[in-house]
Design a protein around this motif. Structure first.
Motif, PDB file in Angstrom:
ATOM      1  N   SER A 240       0.837  -1.194   0.000  1.00  0.00           N
ATOM      2  CA  SER A 240       0.000   0.000   0.000  1.00  0.00           C
ATOM      3  C   SER A 240       0.873   1.245   0.000  1.00  0.00           C
ATOM      4  O   SER A 240       1.899   1.305   0.681  1.00  0.00           O
ATOM      5  N   ARG A 241       0.435   2.259  -0.749  1.00  0.00           N
ATOM      6  CA  ARG A 241       1.221   3.465  -0.908  1.00  0.00           C
ATOM      7  C   ARG A 241       0.484   4.696  -0.380  1.00  0.00           C
ATOM      8  O   ARG A 241      -0.743   4.771  -0.413  1.00  0.00           O
ATOM      9  N   HIS A 242       1.233   5.639   0.106  1.00  0.00           N
ATOM     10  CA  HIS A 242       0.769   6.977   0.441  1.00  0.00           C
ATOM     11  C   HIS A 242       1.245   7.883  -0.692  1.00  0.00           C
ATOM     12  O   HIS A 242       2.316   7.651  -1.259  1.00  0.00           O
ATOM     13  N   PRO A 243       0.481   8.922  -1.055  1.00  0.00           N
ATOM     14  CA  PRO A 243       0.949   9.798  -2.141  1.00  0.00           C
ATOM     15  C   PRO A 243       2.306  10.440  -1.877  1.00  0.00           C
ATOM     16  O   PRO A 243       3.056  10.715  -2.818  1.00  0.00           O
ATOM     17  N   LEU A 244       2.621  10.687  -0.597  1.00  0.00           N
ATOM     18  CA  LEU A 244       3.911  11.277  -0.263  1.00  0.00           C
ATOM     19  C   LEU A 244       4.942  10.175  -0.041  1.00  0.00           C
ATOM     20  O   LEU A 244       4.669   9.189   0.660  1.00  0.00           O
ATOM     21  N   PRO A 245       6.106  10.325  -0.612  1.00  0.00           N
ATOM     22  CA  PRO A 245       7.145   9.294  -0.449  1.00  0.00           C
ATOM     23  C   PRO A 245       7.477   9.064   1.027  1.00  0.00           C
ATOM     24  O   PRO A 245       7.518  10.004   1.826  1.00  0.00           O
ATOM     25  N   ASP A 246       7.676   7.810   1.379  1.00  0.00           N
ATOM     26  CA  ASP A 246       8.130   7.418   2.720  1.00  0.00           C
ATOM     27  C   ASP A 246       7.107   7.665   3.823  1.00  0.00           C
ATOM     28  O   ASP A 246       7.448   7.581   5.004  1.00  0.00           O
ATOM     29  N   MET A 247       5.857   7.976   3.449  1.00  0.00           N
ATOM     30  CA  MET A 247       4.809   8.142   4.453  1.00  0.00           C
ATOM     31  C   MET A 247       4.020   6.846   4.575  1.00  0.00           C
ATOM     32  O   MET A 247       3.793   6.141   3.586  1.00  0.00           O
ATOM     33  N   SER A 248       3.577   6.542   5.787  1.00  0.00           N
ATOM     34  CA  SER A 248       2.780   5.347   6.014  1.00  0.00           C
ATOM     35  C   SER A 248       1.444   5.443   5.282  1.00  0.00           C
ATOM     36  O   SER A 248       0.813   6.514   5.255  1.00  0.00           O
ATOM     37  N   ALA A 249       0.996   4.329   4.707  1.00  0.00           N
ATOM     38  CA  ALA A 249      -0.285   4.281   3.994  1.00  0.00           C
ATOM     39  C   ALA A 249      -1.441   3.905   4.922  1.00  0.00           C
ATOM     40  O   ALA A 249      -2.551   3.636   4.447  1.00  0.00           O
ATOM     41  N   GLU A 250      -1.213   3.934   6.222  1.00  0.00           N
ATOM     42  CA  GLU A 250      -2.219   3.491   7.186  1.00  0.00           C
ATOM     43  C   GLU A 250      -3.544   4.226   7.017  1.00  0.00           C
ATOM     44  O   GLU A 250      -4.618   3.634   7.158  1.00  0.00           O
ATOM     45  N   ASN A 251      -3.499   5.519   6.710  1.00  0.00           N
ATOM     46  CA  ASN A 251      -4.716   6.323   6.610  1.00  0.00           C
ATOM     47  C   ASN A 251      -5.240   6.464   5.184  1.00  0.00           C
ATOM     48  O   ASN A 251      -6.187   7.218   4.947  1.00  0.00           O
ATOM     49  N   CYS A 252      -4.635   5.751   4.231  1.00  0.00           N
ATOM     50  CA  CYS A 252      -5.070   5.817   2.835  1.00  0.00           C
ATOM     51  C   CYS A 252      -6.192   4.817   2.564  1.00  0.00           C
ATOM     52  O   CYS A 252      -6.331   3.811   3.267  1.00  0.00           O
ATOM     53  N   THR A 253      -6.971   5.098   1.551  1.00  0.00           N
ATOM     54  CA  THR A 253      -8.061   4.197   1.183  1.00  0.00           C
ATOM     55  C   THR A 253      -7.503   2.905   0.583  1.00  0.00           C
ATOM     56  O   THR A 253      -6.400   2.883   0.021  1.00  0.00           O
ATOM     57  N   PRO A 254      -8.246   1.784   0.694  1.00  0.00           N
ATOM     58  CA  PRO A 254      -7.736   0.468   0.290  1.00  0.00           C
ATOM     59  C   PRO A 254      -7.345   0.396  -1.188  1.00  0.00           C
ATOM     60  O   PRO A 254      -8.004   0.970  -2.057  1.00  0.00           O
ATOM     61  N   GLN A 255      -6.290  -0.348  -1.428  1.00  0.00           N
ATOM     62  CA  GLN A 255      -5.733  -0.498  -2.773  1.00  0.00           C
ATOM     63  C   GLN A 255      -5.786  -1.973  -3.198  1.00  0.00           C
ATOM     64  O   GLN A 255      -6.640  -2.724  -2.730  1.00  0.00           O
ATOM     65  N   PHE A 256      -4.991  -2.388  -4.138  1.00  0.00           N
ATOM     66  CA  PHE A 256      -4.897  -3.767  -4.625  1.00  0.00           C
ATOM     67  C   PHE A 256      -6.186  -4.282  -5.241  1.00  0.00           C
ATOM     68  O   PHE A 256      -6.516  -5.468  -5.139  1.00  0.00           O
ATOM     69  N   ASP A 257      -6.970  -3.395  -5.884  1.00  0.00           N
ATOM     70  CA  ASP A 257      -8.192  -3.798  -6.588  1.00  0.00           C
ATOM     71  C   ASP A 257      -9.219  -4.458  -5.670  1.00  0.00           C
ATOM     72  O   ASP A 257     -10.055  -5.237  -6.116  1.00  0.00           O
ATOM     73  N   GLU A 258      -9.170  -4.125  -4.395  1.00  0.00           N
ATOM     74  CA  GLU A 258     -10.156  -4.660  -3.452  1.00  0.00           C
ATOM     75  C   GLU A 258     -11.457  -3.885  -3.601  1.00  0.00           C
ATOM     76  O   GLU A 258     -11.494  -2.681  -3.376  1.00  0.00           O
ATOM     77  N   PRO A 259     -12.566  -4.533  -3.994  1.00  0.00           N
ATOM     78  CA  PRO A 259     -13.825  -3.801  -4.185  1.00  0.00           C
ATOM     79  C   PRO A 259     -14.329  -3.207  -2.877  1.00  0.00           C
ATOM     80  O   PRO A 259     -14.142  -3.765  -1.793  1.00  0.00           O
ATOM     81  N   GLY A 260     -14.970  -2.042  -3.003  1.00  0.00           N
ATOM     82  CA  GLY A 260     -15.539  -1.395  -1.836  1.00  0.00           C
ATOM     83  C   GLY A 260     -16.434  -0.248  -2.248  1.00  0.00           C
ATOM     84  O   GLY A 260     -16.475   0.140  -3.417  1.00  0.00           O
ATOM     85  N   PRO A 261     -17.173   0.335  -1.303  1.00  0.00           N
ATOM     86  CA  PRO A 261     -18.088   1.430  -1.635  1.00  0.00           C
ATOM     87  C   PRO A 261     -17.343   2.659  -2.158  1.00  0.00           C
ATOM     88  O   PRO A 261     -16.195   2.913  -1.797  1.00  0.00           O
ATOM     89  N   TRP A 262     -18.010   3.431  -2.972  1.00  0.00           N
ATOM     90  CA  TRP A 262     -17.472   4.630  -3.605  1.00  0.00           C
ATOM     91  C   TRP A 262     -16.798   5.580  -2.619  1.00  0.00           C
ATOM     92  O   TRP A 262     -15.735   6.122  -2.895  1.00  0.00           O
ATOM     93  N   LEU A 263     -17.426   5.780  -1.436  1.00  0.00           N
ATOM     94  CA  LEU A 263     -16.897   6.742  -0.473  1.00  0.00           C
ATOM     95  C   LEU A 263     -15.603   6.279   0.157  1.00  0.00           C
ATOM     96  O   LEU A 263     -14.867   7.084   0.747  1.00  0.00           O
ATOM     97  N   ASP A 264     -15.274   4.980   0.036  1.00  0.00           N
ATOM     98  CA  ASP A 264     -14.027   4.436   0.569  1.00  0.00           C
ATOM     99  C   ASP A 264     -12.967   4.234  -0.506  1.00  0.00           C
ATOM    100  O   ASP A 264     -11.919   3.621  -0.239  1.00  0.00           O
ATOM    101  N   ARG A 265     -13.219   4.727  -1.708  1.00  0.00           N
ATOM    102  CA  ARG A 265     -12.247   4.601  -2.796  1.00  0.00           C
ATOM    103  C   ARG A 265     -11.971   5.951  -3.484  1.00  0.00           C
ATOM    104  O   ARG A 265     -10.848   6.213  -3.879  1.00  0.00           O
ATOM    105  N   LEU A 266     -12.991   6.793  -3.654  1.00  0.00           N
ATOM    106  CA  LEU A 266     -12.781   8.056  -4.368  1.00  0.00           C
ATOM    107  C   LEU A 266     -11.818   8.996  -3.650  1.00  0.00           C
ATOM    108  O   LEU A 266     -10.957   9.607  -4.301  1.00  0.00           O
ATOM    109  N   PRO A 267     -11.895   9.168  -2.328  1.00  0.00           N
ATOM    110  CA  PRO A 267     -10.866   9.985  -1.661  1.00  0.00           C
ATOM    111  C   PRO A 267      -9.558   9.188  -1.570  1.00  0.00           C
ATOM    112  O   PRO A 267      -9.553   7.960  -1.647  1.00  0.00           O
ATOM    113  N   HIS A 268      -8.470   9.900  -1.395  1.00  0.00           N
ATOM    114  CA  HIS A 268      -7.199   9.215  -1.160  1.00  0.00           C
ATOM    115  C   HIS A 268      -7.080   8.763   0.293  1.00  0.00           C
ATOM    116  O   HIS A 268      -6.324   7.837   0.593  1.00  0.00           O
ATOM    117  N   PHE A 269      -7.828   9.432   1.189  1.00  0.00           N
ATOM    118  CA  PHE A 269      -7.683   9.168   2.618  1.00  0.00           C
ATOM    119  C   PHE A 269      -9.005   8.696   3.218  1.00  0.00           C
ATOM    120  O   PHE A 269     -10.083   9.100   2.790  1.00  0.00           O
TER     121      PHE A 269
END
Length: 417
Positions: A240-269
């Motif tokens: 998982s990536r954060h837009p800023l280099p070397d930042m933790s992706a803990e607060n970013c929305t889920p990645q890896f093509d995992e399906p989920g509701p629009w509100l949990d994918r459209l924002p970056h956070f």
């Protein structure tokens, strides 16, 4: 009071929190200078005043869905995070979101804030009607049937009234997938830019303009869209990536093509992550999509000056709209967003050079971010700018809603001291 980024302190000594629209109207009618503040996410003084500041958080919170009209009525102080959670519980959605969910609906719409996607209008594109308190204290509601009065008022920088409510169009809730690509070659990005940014519902590119590759590409696809066949020479992120280099992706929305509701994918956070402040500065310039490759190549020529000041730059797109002061007015656009380190003097010293570089491409600054007001031909950039100025003079003849930034842009008559 300071803004979200902490880079400016507001000028007012008088702060009011009206508990009703009627109380708000009374304050406005009796004020000499007055402005509303939402989530205070603007990086410039578009929301400042040396008179009375009004905070909208004490107004009644309204989120009322109308299934027959396929719309939701929302009070101006509500945040997108709060709105989206309510909409999802009712099985509906709005078309797009900005990267952070904590911004207020009214403030985001008034400044032309947006998400990404070549066919996705800015957040203002969802507005069906708008409730305003005029400088006189009169409360008015404008809808699409009101024509120019409506189209001039949705993105209006607070110059035509204080927004107390909006009606937004909604659609059925939808599922999305998000994936991140890494190290996209610049040559391939520029050669295939139109195809690349059209390859998913919403696409964002993250770079510092240095080197031969773009560090990250965030692809937000509808779950019904086919998986991306061509990665344009980039590689798929393995963590998982954060837009800023070397930042933790803990607060970013889920990645890896995992399906989920629009509100949990459209924002970056994630919606549950609401940063209290951001130690950063931001600028953004929006220009016609067809100029993207040439404009990006031009910006790359400044990489040696940009990179030391940048956390990251995000490249997004947006559909055309009809709002007079929208940066997307009548042009499908690319938006070049710059997230700067908190080095305001150095950033402001570089901005005129960056703006001059982008001027031949018709770049329009984001109204809520850092730019040089004197560095732009506003009437050349906005065909209805002179008409907007006339409307401001008619609805606010004493310049109540004006301030130093707006007055320098609009040239409207200000109130007497």
């Amino acid at each position: 009071m300071k803004n979200w980024a902490g880079n400016l302190e507001y000028s007012s000594a008088d702060v009011r929190r009206p508990g009703s629209v009627a109380e708000l109207a009374e304050v406005v009618a009796g004020a000499t200078r007055v402005k509303a503040l939402g989530s205070r996410h603007s990086f410039n003084r578009v929301g400042d005043t040396d008179g009375t500041h009004i905070l909208l958080d004490a107004l009644p919170r309204t989120i009322e869905l109308d299934p027959q009209r396929r719309s939701v009525k929302v009070s101006g102080g509500v945040s997108y995070g709060e709105l989206c959670r309510s909409l999802e519980q009712s099985g509906v959605a709005i078309h797009n979101l900005a990267s952070l969910p904590h911004i207020s609906v009214a403030g985001a719409v008034q400044t032309g804030t947006h998400g990404s996607g070549v066919d996705n209008p800015s957040l203002a594109g969802a507005v069906e009607s708008i409730d305003l308190v005029r400088a006189s204290g009169e409360a008015v509601t404008l809808s699409r049937g009101d024509g120019d009065e409506f189209l001039s008022s949705v993105v209006a920088l607070g110059a035509l009234g204080i927004v107390t409510g909006l009606e937004l169009s909604v659609r059925p809730s939808f599922q999305m997938r998000q994936r991140v690509l890494e190290n996209l070659p610049w040559d391939r990005a520029l050669a295939d830019f139109g195809t690349l940014v059209s390859s998913a519902y919403s696409v964002s590119l993250f770079t510092d303009y240095a080197g031969d590759s773009i560090s990250q590409v965030w692809l937000k696809a509808l779950d019904s869209e086919p998986a991306l066949a061509d990665t344009f020479g980039a590689t798929t992120a393995t963590h998982s990536r954060h837009p800023l280099p070397d930042m933790s992706a803990e607060n970013c929305t889920p990645q890896f093509d995992e399906p989920g509701p629009w509100l949990d994918r459209l924002p970056h956070f994630r919606h549950e992550f609401t940063p209290s402040n951001g130690e950063e500065l931001q600028s953004e310039f929006i220009l016609p999509l067809q100029h993207a490759p040439a404009a990006l190549q031009a910006v790359r020529s400044l990489a040696d000056k940009l990179a030391p000041l940048l956390f990251v730059s995000e490249i997004r797109t947006g559909a055309a709209d009809e709002f007079w002061l929208s940066p997307f007015y009548r042009q499908q656009s690319v938006a070049l967003h710059f997230t700067w380190k908190p080095l305001q003097a150095q950033v402001e010293a570089l901005l005129p050079e960056l703006e001059e570089l982008l001027q031949p491409f018709g770049a329009r600054p984001h109204w809520g971010k850092l730019f040089t007001p004197s560095g732009h031909d506003w009437e050349g950039l906005y065909p209805r700018f002179a008409e907007f100025r006339t409307l401001v003079a008619r609805h606010d003849p004493e310049g109540k809603f004006g301030n130093g930034l707006l007055d320098s842009i609009l040239g409207v008559r200000t109130a007497a001291p």
